[in-house]
Design a protein around this motif. Sequence first.
Motif, PDB file in Angstrom:
ATOM      1  N   GLN A  62       0.828  -1.211   0.000  1.00  0.00           N
ATOM      2  CA  GLN A  62       0.000   0.000   0.000  1.00  0.00           C
ATOM      3  C   GLN A  62       0.859   1.257   0.000  1.00  0.00           C
ATOM      4  N   GLN A  63       2.006   1.192   0.674  1.00  0.00           N
ATOM      5  CA  GLN A  63       2.898   2.349   0.715  1.00  0.00           C
ATOM      6  C   GLN A  63       3.700   2.510  -0.571  1.00  0.00           C
ATOM      7  N   PHE A  64       4.070   1.366  -1.173  1.00  0.00           N
ATOM      8  CA  PHE A  64       4.901   1.403  -2.383  1.00  0.00           C
ATOM      9  C   PHE A  64       4.311   0.458  -3.430  1.00  0.00           C
ATOM     10  N   PRO A  65       3.157   0.798  -3.981  1.00  0.00           N
ATOM     11  CA  PRO A  65       2.462  -0.139  -4.889  1.00  0.00           C
ATOM     12  C   PRO A  65       3.212  -0.435  -6.179  1.00  0.00           C
ATOM     13  N   GLU A  66       4.117   0.431  -6.589  1.00  0.00           N
ATOM     14  CA  GLU A  66       4.825   0.224  -7.846  1.00  0.00           C
ATOM     15  C   GLU A  66       6.023  -0.696  -7.718  1.00  0.00           C
ATOM     16  N   THR A  67       6.553  -0.789  -6.514  1.00  0.00           N
ATOM     17  CA  THR A  67       7.794  -1.549  -6.348  1.00  0.00           C
ATOM     18  C   THR A  67       7.654  -2.780  -5.455  1.00  0.00           C
ATOM     19  N   VAL A  68       6.656  -2.815  -4.592  1.00  0.00           N
ATOM     20  CA  VAL A  68       6.503  -3.930  -3.658  1.00  0.00           C
ATOM     21  C   VAL A  68       5.308  -4.792  -4.068  1.00  0.00           C
ATOM     22  N   HIS A  69       5.547  -6.075  -4.265  1.00  0.00           N
ATOM     23  CA  HIS A  69       4.491  -7.013  -4.635  1.00  0.00           C
ATOM     24  C   HIS A  69       4.597  -8.246  -3.735  1.00  0.00           C
ATOM     25  N   TYR A  70       3.543  -9.005  -3.671  1.00  0.00           N
ATOM     26  CA  TYR A  70       3.560 -10.186  -2.813  1.00  0.00           C
ATOM     27  C   TYR A  70       2.733 -11.308  -3.417  1.00  0.00           C
ATOM     28  N   ARG A  71       3.061 -12.523  -2.994  1.00  0.00           N
ATOM     29  CA  ARG A  71       2.315 -13.728  -3.313  1.00  0.00           C
ATOM     30  C   ARG A  71       2.042 -14.443  -2.001  1.00  0.00           C
ATOM     31  N   SER A  72       0.814 -14.895  -1.785  1.00  0.00           N
ATOM     32  CA  SER A  72       0.463 -15.597  -0.559  1.00  0.00           C
ATOM     33  C   SER A  72      -0.074 -16.984  -0.902  1.00  0.00           C
ATOM     34  N   PHE A  73       0.544 -18.018  -0.338  1.00  0.00           N
ATOM     35  CA  PHE A  73       0.137 -19.389  -0.619  1.00  0.00           C
ATOM     36  C   PHE A  73      -1.106 -19.775   0.187  1.00  0.00           C
ATOM     37  N   SER A  74      -1.818 -20.787  -0.318  1.00  0.00           N
ATOM     38  CA  SER A  74      -3.004 -21.295   0.373  1.00  0.00           C
ATOM     39  C   SER A  74      -2.633 -22.097   1.620  1.00  0.00           C
ATOM     40  N   ARG A  75      -1.400 -22.564   1.683  1.00  0.00           N
ATOM     41  CA  ARG A  75      -0.860 -23.277   2.845  1.00  0.00           C
ATOM     42  C   ARG A  75       0.650 -23.239   2.753  1.00  0.00           C
ATOM     43  N   ASN A  76       1.303 -23.883   3.714  1.00  0.00           N
ATOM     44  CA  ASN A  76       2.756 -23.943   3.700  1.00  0.00           C
ATOM     45  C   ASN A  76       3.231 -25.008   2.716  1.00  0.00           C
ATOM     46  N   PHE A  77       3.878 -24.573   1.619  1.00  0.00           N
ATOM     47  CA  PHE A  77       4.395 -25.496   0.603  1.00  0.00           C
ATOM     48  C   PHE A  77       5.902 -25.690   0.716  1.00  0.00           C
ATOM     49  N   GLY A  78       6.579 -24.906   1.539  1.00  0.00           N
ATOM     50  CA  GLY A  78       8.016 -25.052   1.702  1.00  0.00           C
ATOM     51  C   GLY A  78       8.804 -23.987   0.954  1.00  0.00           C
ATOM     52  N   LYS A  79      10.043 -23.811   1.360  1.00  0.00           N
ATOM     53  CA  LYS A  79      10.870 -22.740   0.799  1.00  0.00           C
ATOM     54  C   LYS A  79      11.143 -22.930  -0.686  1.00  0.00           C
ATOM     55  N   GLU A  80      11.325 -24.183  -1.109  1.00  0.00           N
ATOM     56  CA  GLU A  80      11.603 -24.415  -2.528  1.00  0.00           C
ATOM     57  C   GLU A  80      10.449 -23.926  -3.398  1.00  0.00           C
ATOM     58  N   SER A  81       9.223 -24.167  -2.983  1.00  0.00           N
ATOM     59  CA  SER A  81       8.061 -23.689  -3.728  1.00  0.00           C
ATOM     60  C   SER A  81       7.982 -22.166  -3.689  1.00  0.00           C
ATOM     61  N   ALA A  82       8.325 -21.579  -2.542  1.00  0.00           N
ATOM     62  CA  ALA A  82       8.317 -20.119  -2.429  1.00  0.00           C
ATOM     63  C   ALA A  82       9.346 -19.493  -3.370  1.00  0.00           C
ATOM     64  N   LEU A  83      10.519 -20.119  -3.466  1.00  0.00           N
ATOM     65  CA  LEU A  83      11.533 -19.621  -4.401  1.00  0.00           C
ATOM     66  C   LEU A  83      11.029 -19.687  -5.839  1.00  0.00           C
ATOM     67  N   ALA A  84      10.409 -20.812  -6.201  1.00  0.00           N
ATOM     68  CA  ALA A  84       9.907 -20.974  -7.563  1.00  0.00           C
ATOM     69  C   ALA A  84       8.836 -19.937  -7.874  1.00  0.00           C
ATOM     70  N   ALA A  85       7.924 -19.695  -6.932  1.00  0.00           N
ATOM     71  CA  ALA A  85       6.865 -18.706  -7.140  1.00  0.00           C
ATOM     72  C   ALA A  85       7.441 -17.312  -7.288  1.00  0.00           C
ATOM     73  N   GLY A  86       8.424 -16.984  -6.461  1.00  0.00           N
ATOM     74  CA  GLY A  86       9.042 -15.668  -6.542  1.00  0.00           C
ATOM     75  C   GLY A  86       9.775 -15.446  -7.843  1.00  0.00           C
ATOM     76  N   LEU A  87      10.521 -16.452  -8.274  1.00  0.00           N
ATOM     77  CA  LEU A  87      11.257 -16.328  -9.535  1.00  0.00           C
ATOM     78  C   LEU A  87      10.305 -16.168 -10.721  1.00  0.00           C
ATOM     79  N   GLN A  88       9.175 -16.893 -10.692  1.00  0.00           N
ATOM     80  CA  GLN A  88       8.196 -16.774 -11.775  1.00  0.00           C
ATOM     81  C   GLN A  88       7.594 -15.376 -11.847  1.00  0.00           C
ATOM     82  N   ALA A  89       7.511 -14.700 -10.700  1.00  0.00           N
ATOM     83  CA  ALA A  89       6.861 -13.390 -10.657  1.00  0.00           C
ATOM     84  C   ALA A  89       7.782 -12.242 -11.043  1.00  0.00           C
TER      85      ALA A  89
END
Length: 313
Positions: A62-89
């Motif tokens: 909300q403070q920096f809408p142009e530069t800060v983005h996020y992804r929220s998982f439906s549950r805990n999938f583990g760090k490897e999945s979080a890395l993959a999601a972040g890289l895709q984004a």
Amino acid sequence: MKKISLVVPCYNEEESIPLFYRTVSKVIDSMNTPTPTVTPEYIFVDDGSDDRTLEEMKTLHQQFPETVHYRSFSRNFGKESALAAGLQATTGDVVAVMDVDLQDPPALLPKMFKLIEQDGYDCVGTIQKERRGQSRLRAFLSSSFYRVINRLSDVRIEPNARDYRLMTRQFVDTVLSLPEFNRFSKGIFSWVGFKTTYLTYESQPRAAGKTHWNLRQLFSYSIEGIIDFSSAPLRLATWVGGISFVLSLIGLIFVFVRALTVGGSVAGWPSLVVIVLLIGGIQLFCLGILGQYINKIYLETKHRPKFIIREKK
């Protein structure tokens, strides 16, 4: 001006997120002084946290809408999945993977960026010296893991290498092109090759919160890495089975020759039970190794997604 994307996996890190953003922002500002050089893109990934991690991400967005983005998982999938999601984004020309606890010093980013831009590297990784406060057992197990996997695998993984690294767009796209469900990022980063160098830095304490990795999880993660990047356990099972067969054959010949020359002897139940348990244990051991590989194949063939995103901005 180049865009630098920062992928930040988070799990129950509500205290660390504001500190991380303020610290990294100062480093980015220093890179843009006196001449603007980079524009940042923050990709925070909430790996199913049960505290206020997501709320902290939303506040920053909300403070920096142009530069800060996020992804929220439906549950805990583990760090490897979080890395993959972040890289895709990511959409940046260069992409950094960082831990939110600031154990990965952001102050290295300018040097890493310079190595890519001026020295032509495709990836700049980091190696952390012995962590402060780390137990001797944990340090021994960690060093042992790297010795084992580097002997068993054709892909060399730098000992004590961190996930913290800066990569070119081509490097990231190549990593994302690998479709496997079971991911061991340290091995994948090494497997794709490209021109890579490493920086060494002193261990840093966590900025806030506490680690979420225990010895059991680290051991499971190590087994995942060995199985994903080596068929040596299968060869070990073959050798163990072969040696067991040869010894059994020698024992059979010995008993037969002894019966012909000396005569039979009263069978001993304790020794018989020990032999049966030994052979049975060897068989179960080999079946267990085989089962691990079959399990990996099973997970891959189901083609389930690596993660499910519940919310994003």
